[in-house]
Design a protein around this motif. Structure first.
Motif, mmCIF file in Angstrom:
data_model
loop_
_atom_site.group_PDB
_atom_site.id
_atom_site.type_symbol
_atom_site.label_atom_id
_atom_site.label_comp_id
_atom_site.label_asym_id
_atom_site.label_seq_id
_atom_site.Cartn_x
_atom_site.Cartn_y
_atom_site.Cartn_z
ATOM 1 N N ILE A 1 0.424 -0.953 -0.602
ATOM 2 C CA ILE A 1 0.140 0.102 0.121
ATOM 3 C C ILE A 1 1.079 1.620 -0.139
ATOM 4 O O ILE A 1 1.522 1.290 0.951
ATOM 5 C CB ILE A 1 -0.756 -0.064 1.184
ATOM 6 C CG1 ILE A 1 -1.774 -1.098 1.063
ATOM 7 C CG2 ILE A 1 -1.538 1.467 1.351
ATOM 8 C CD1 ILE A 1 -2.541 -0.956 2.154
ATOM 9 N N ILE B 1 -9.562 8.727 -4.279
ATOM 10 C CA ILE B 1 -8.575 8.320 -3.878
ATOM 11 C C ILE B 1 -9.338 8.881 -2.441
ATOM 12 O O ILE B 1 -10.008 9.852 -1.986
ATOM 13 C CB ILE B 1 -7.718 9.245 -4.016
ATOM 14 C CG1 ILE B 1 -6.606 8.904 -5.281
ATOM 15 C CG2 ILE B 1 -6.081 8.894 -2.529
ATOM 16 C CD1 ILE B 1 -5.447 9.056 -5.501
ATOM 17 N N ALA C 1 -7.905 2.421 2.318
ATOM 18 C CA ALA C 1 -7.402 1.900 0.871
ATOM 19 C C ALA C 1 -7.564 0.989 0.341
ATOM 20 O O ALA C 1 -8.003 -0.099 0.047
ATOM 21 C CB ALA C 1 -5.390 1.996 1.133
ATOM 22 N N LYS C 2 -7.760 -0.212 1.566
ATOM 23 C CA LYS C 2 -8.395 -1.717 1.586
ATOM 24 C C LYS C 2 -9.748 -1.525 1.079
ATOM 25 O O LYS C 2 -10.457 -3.219 1.155
ATOM 26 C CB LYS C 2 -8.271 -2.571 2.752
ATOM 27 C CG LYS C 2 -6.323 -2.921 3.149
ATOM 28 C CD LYS C 2 -6.035 -3.143 4.774
ATOM 29 C CE LYS C 2 -4.601 -4.032 4.452
ATOM 30 N NZ LYS C 2 -4.293 -4.528 5.918
ATOM 31 N N ASP D 1 -2.793 4.916 -2.577
ATOM 32 C CA ASP D 1 -4.081 4.152 -2.713
ATOM 33 C C ASP D 1 -5.187 5.027 -1.477
ATOM 34 O O ASP D 1 -6.086 5.160 -1.364
ATOM 35 C CB ASP D 1 -3.472 2.985 -1.574
ATOM 36 C CG ASP D 1 -2.486 2.152 -2.698
ATOM 37 O OD1 ASP D 1 -3.145 1.856 -3.815
ATOM 38 O OD2 ASP D 1 -1.761 1.635 -2.620
#
Length: 329
Positions: A51, A131, A300-301, A107
């Motif tokens: 990441i 984002i 980000a995940k 990310d």
């Protein structure tokens, strides 16, 4: 004999056909397994992809340097790639930094905004790129999540203690942080609101020193030279308070003035121990830095995260200095 031979031939053909069907079924299972294995490998690669998070700080002053240290430490623990840049208190520079992060397909982006009231271009750019945008230390509109503290509360705690210490009377000088920033605006408003409650207290000086020690010192020197008379100095942060203390000390006036700040940095806590600083307010830099990166990783995940993560302030009196110094070790 011929009939027996014919039956034997038919039996052999049937057995051969059965074997062929079994082999075909096994081959089909083997192909499916192979495809599944390839899919698992691809999923594993996606999960193991490092990441990348971009961080843009309004500036990296004394306190914010501790926030950055905490971010870098936590990012290292989590095995993520962290890029930190300094906007040097320039909103246009910060916008360029965010656009650069977007171009690099980061990310997630963590922002400590320069001007909390002029962040629409940054928010729009991040949203367009899809984002996540995590705010740290300074709140602004349009964030995916804000990690920090209530700036108003810190100014309130500071001024309430100074007012009590001064017997709820006296002239007050206010040193503000960078104009346009949320901490400067809300801390100053809280200080003024507390003063307004006490008729024997009044503001006689109010100016900015950009959260910097040297500018705090210069401002105090100018006030002294101009003949300003005050009993209390309420500073938006410890660095400016320390600058003011140095100027007051050089002029031989410190013993007659109560000076207070916000952040409870190691330097400020030492001044508190020495009796030069009357009070400070602890702001947890480690938690702010760590939690900001934690939220950025989760975002980000694609994980669900709260709209805000609040970390409370704490009043630090001289007798508490050692206790809070230990938090920095």
């Amino acid at each position: 004999m011929k009939g027996h031979s014919f039956k034997k031939t038919i039996l052999l053909l049937l057995m051969s056909l059965l074997v062929l069907l079994v082999l075909t079924a096994c081959g089909s299972k083997g192909t499916t397994s192979g495809t599944s294995g390839s899919g698992t490998a691809t999923a594993t690669q996606n999960q193991s992809k490092k990441i990348r998070i971009g961080v843009t700080m309004s500036s990296i002053d004394k306190f914010l340097s501790y926030v950055v240290d905490a971010m870098q430490s936590y990012a290292k623990e989590q095995g993520i790639e962290l890029t930190v840049v300094d906007a040097r208190n320039d909103a246009s520079t910060q916008l360029s930094q965010v656009e650069n992060f977007i171009a690099k397909k980061m990310d997630a982006i963590v922002i400590n905004p320069v001007d909390t009231e002029a962040t629409k271009p940054v928010v729009d750019a991040a949203k367009k790129a899809g984002i996540p945008l995590i705010g740290v230390n300074r709140r602004m509109d349009g964030l995916t999540c804000y990690v920090g503290s209530d700036a108003y509360q810190s100014g309130q705690l500071l001024m309430e203690y100074l007012a009590w210490k001064a017997g709820y009377k006296g002239n007050v000088a206010i040193i503000e942080g960078t104009l346009g920033s949320e901490p400067a605006r809300l801390r100053t408003q809280a200080i003024k609101d507390v003063i307004a409650k006490h008729p024997d207290m009044k503001i006689v000086a109010d100016d900015t020193a950009d959260f910097l020690r040297d500018k705090g010192m210069d401002l105090m020197e100018n006030w002294i030279q101009a003949g300003k008379q005050f009993d209390i100095v309420a500073s938006n942060n410890d660095e400016m308070a320390i600058g003011a203390i140095k100027a007051l000390e050089a002029a031989g006036k410190l013993s007659k003035v109560l000076v207070g700040g916000i952040d409870a940095t190691p330097d400020a806590l030492q001044y508190l121990k020495e009796g030069k600083l009357a009070v400070t307010v602890y702001q947890n830099a480690q938690d702010q830095g760590k939690r900001a990166i934690e939220m950025a990783i989760k975002a980000a995940k694609g994980e669900k995260i709260p709209e805000e993560v609040m970390i409370p302030y704490e009043t630090v009196k001289p007798e508490d200095a050692d206790k809070y110094l230990a938090k920095w070790q």
